[in-house]
Design a protein around this motif. Structure first.
Motif, PDB file in Angstrom:
ATOM      1  N   THR A  20       1.478  -1.203  -0.118  1.00 23.21           N
ATOM      2  CA  THR A  20      -0.225   0.171   0.070  1.00 23.21           C
ATOM      3  C   THR A  20       0.634   1.653  -0.457  1.00 23.21           C
ATOM      4  OG1 THR A  20      -0.147   0.209   2.648  1.00 23.21           O
ATOM      5  CG2 THR A  20      -1.839  -1.368   0.902  1.00 23.21           C
ATOM      6  N   CYS A  40      -4.490  -1.661  -8.058  1.00 15.80           N
ATOM      7  CA  CYS A  40      -5.052  -2.168  -6.802  1.00 15.80           C
ATOM      8  C   CYS A  40      -5.166  -3.592  -7.021  1.00 15.80           C
ATOM      9  CB  CYS A  40      -6.272  -1.564  -5.930  1.00 15.80           C
ATOM     10  SG  CYS A  40      -5.931  -0.551  -5.574  1.00 15.80           S
ATOM     11  N   PHE A  83      -8.159  -2.816  -0.894  1.00 13.09           N
ATOM     12  CA  PHE A  83      -7.256  -2.136  -1.211  1.00 13.09           C
ATOM     13  C   PHE A  83      -7.915  -0.636  -1.923  1.00 13.09           C
ATOM     14  CE2 PHE A  83      -3.114  -4.464  -1.377  1.00 13.09           C
ATOM     15  CZ  PHE A  83      -3.026  -4.347   0.365  1.00 13.09           C
TER      16      PHE A  83
END
Length: 454
Positions: A295, A336, A377
């Motif tokens: 991330t 993502c 995400f």
């Protein structure tokens, strides 16, 4: 039109050229930098977990929320100090640029002194407040105090790199962070494996490597960037200016508070994890370290958006800001999907690399954490675009409220974990709850503020 770039210093004008290309080109060194930064954090985790055991790993992990709370404020404030720098750079206002640079440095000195004194004295009581398990407490205090004593190094790196990025140079902070990453991994091995130190060795390695990267960023600014941009700090530009300090504080401190408000939720969540026991602490720590590897690139794209929006806001190019938001969302959503696919296949091996032959319950918990987080995400990726757009526009106070959304989400996850039958699953859902609530608010505010700008 082509971009305006001074290759010797690395500065880039982001007010011209195609937004998608500009954002990607500017974000790539940031993404690589955060990956290498996380790599040495990951190396810390592997060396601590394998050489010192799961209790030491849990001790380091239980300090994460306090790290997030304190160092998050420092990082957010330093990034905020770079927003007026980006605006004046985009507006070609060298007089204002010099004044913001000098007064930002003065605020950083004050920030370093105050936070270092307060946090080193309060480290123990704060760890007790979040119910750090007794068997982890001594190592946790030792680790976090060394990290807090290194706050001046943290401020130096974050402000110097923020200034370089605000002026369109994302490459050299990456090079210097890469050098620091190599040093950190080497020091980890030297201090922990060769010299037999404990968690204090891991903390000392982190501080020294950050001091190196901050020193290199500062050296580059004065020897190359300042000369290329013809920035001299004499006369009025090197005097304390209440007006410029007020503007810097208005943008920087709310950004720091936004990080800290969000971190309070992380503290509450860490308290809930601690109440679930040392197995949950170790599992979440391992899973969180791996999650951050995936991330942090999203956060780097967000940082690129803040600089891109700041420069174009200074140049009054609202049309470019709107197109940049669309392109930024496309980048994040594409990433993502790719991250979810990779995690789906590698999570057992990544957890095994961190934990080795650990308790099967700890390994299973870390894998479960990654499986749940990776499906959500997209909330984090879009939050980074819209929050950093708000910050680039100078609306830092509004960004604080998004931190309240994160606080509520993490607090809710902790409550579900402890008070209901969800248990550890509630911990796994805490961050996605936080991201989703903050994202919705930031999307609404960006749309509203851009209409105001028009």
């Amino acid at each position: 039109m082509e971009t305006t770039s001074k290759r010797k210093s690395g500065t880039t004008d982001l007010t011209v050229g195609k937004p998608l290309f500009q954002i990607l080109r500017f974000a790539l060194p940031l993404v690589l930098g955060t990956l290498f930064q996380q790599l040495y954090s990951f190396a810390d985790t592997v060396i601590v977990g394998r050489c010192l055991g799961t209790d030491a790993l849990g001790a380091v992990g239980t300090t994460y929320s306090l790290n997030f709370l304190i160092l998050g404020f420092v990082q957010g404030a330093c990034v905020g100090f770079g927003i007026p720098v980006a605006e004046t750079f985009g507006a070609k206002d060298k007089g204002g640029l010099r004044k913001y640079l000098f007064n930002g440095a003065l605020l950083c000195v004050v920030l370093s002194v105050v936070f270092t004194l307060f946090t080193t004295l309060m480290a123990g009581p704060l760890l007790q407040l979040i119910h750090t398990p007794e068997e982890l407490y001594a190592d946790a205090v030792l680790y976090i105090r060394i990290i807090f004593l290194g706050i001046p190094a943290t401020v130096l790196y974050n402000y110097a790199s923020s200034v370089l990025r605000a002026m369109g140079d994302s490459q050299h902070p990456f090079y210097f962070l890469l050098a620091a990453s190599v040093l950190n991994i080497g020091l980890d091995y030297l201090l922990i494996v060769s010299m037999g130190m404990g968690v204090d060795g891991a903390a000392l390695a982190t501080v020294l490597s950050q001091l190196l990267s901050g020193g290199l960023c500062t050296f580059w600014f004065f020897t190359r960037t300042a000369k290329q941009e013809e920035l001299t700090f004499r006369g009025q530009s090197s005097l304390l200016s209440a007006g410029h300090c007020k503007r810097l504080a208005y943008i920087g401190f709310p950004m720091g508070f936004e990080y800290s408000v969000s971190a309070i939720g992380a503290v509450i969540m860490q308290d809930a994890i601690n109440l679930l026991g040392s197995t949950a602490v170790a599992a979440q720590t391992a899973g969180e370290k791996i999650r951050q590897m995936f991330t942090l690139p999203m956060e780097s794209v967000g940082m690129a958006m803040a600089t891109y929006v700041g420069q174009n806001h200074g140049a009054h190019r609202t049309d470019r800001i709107q197109q940049g938001i669309k392109d930024g969302c496309t980048i994040q959503l594409t990433y993502c999907v790719a991250a979810w696919v990779v995690i789906f296949f590698v999570k057992p091996y990544a957890v095994g690399l961190v934990l080795g032959d650990a308790d099967p319950a700890v390994t299973a918990g870390a894998i479960q954490y990654l499986a749940i987080m990776s499906m959500l995400f997209c909330f984090h990726g879009l939050l980074m675009i819209f929050r950093n757009t708000l910050q680039g526009l100078g609306y830092s106070v509004q960004a604080i409220i998004s931190g309240v959304g994160e606080l509520i989400g993490r607090s809710l996850g902790g409550l579900l974990a402890v008070k209901t039958g969800l248990g550890y699953v509630g911990i796994c859902l805490s961050n996605p709850f936080a991201w989703g609530l903050a994202m919705l608010y930031c999307m609404f505010m960006v749309r509203r503020m851009l209409k105001r700008e028009d």
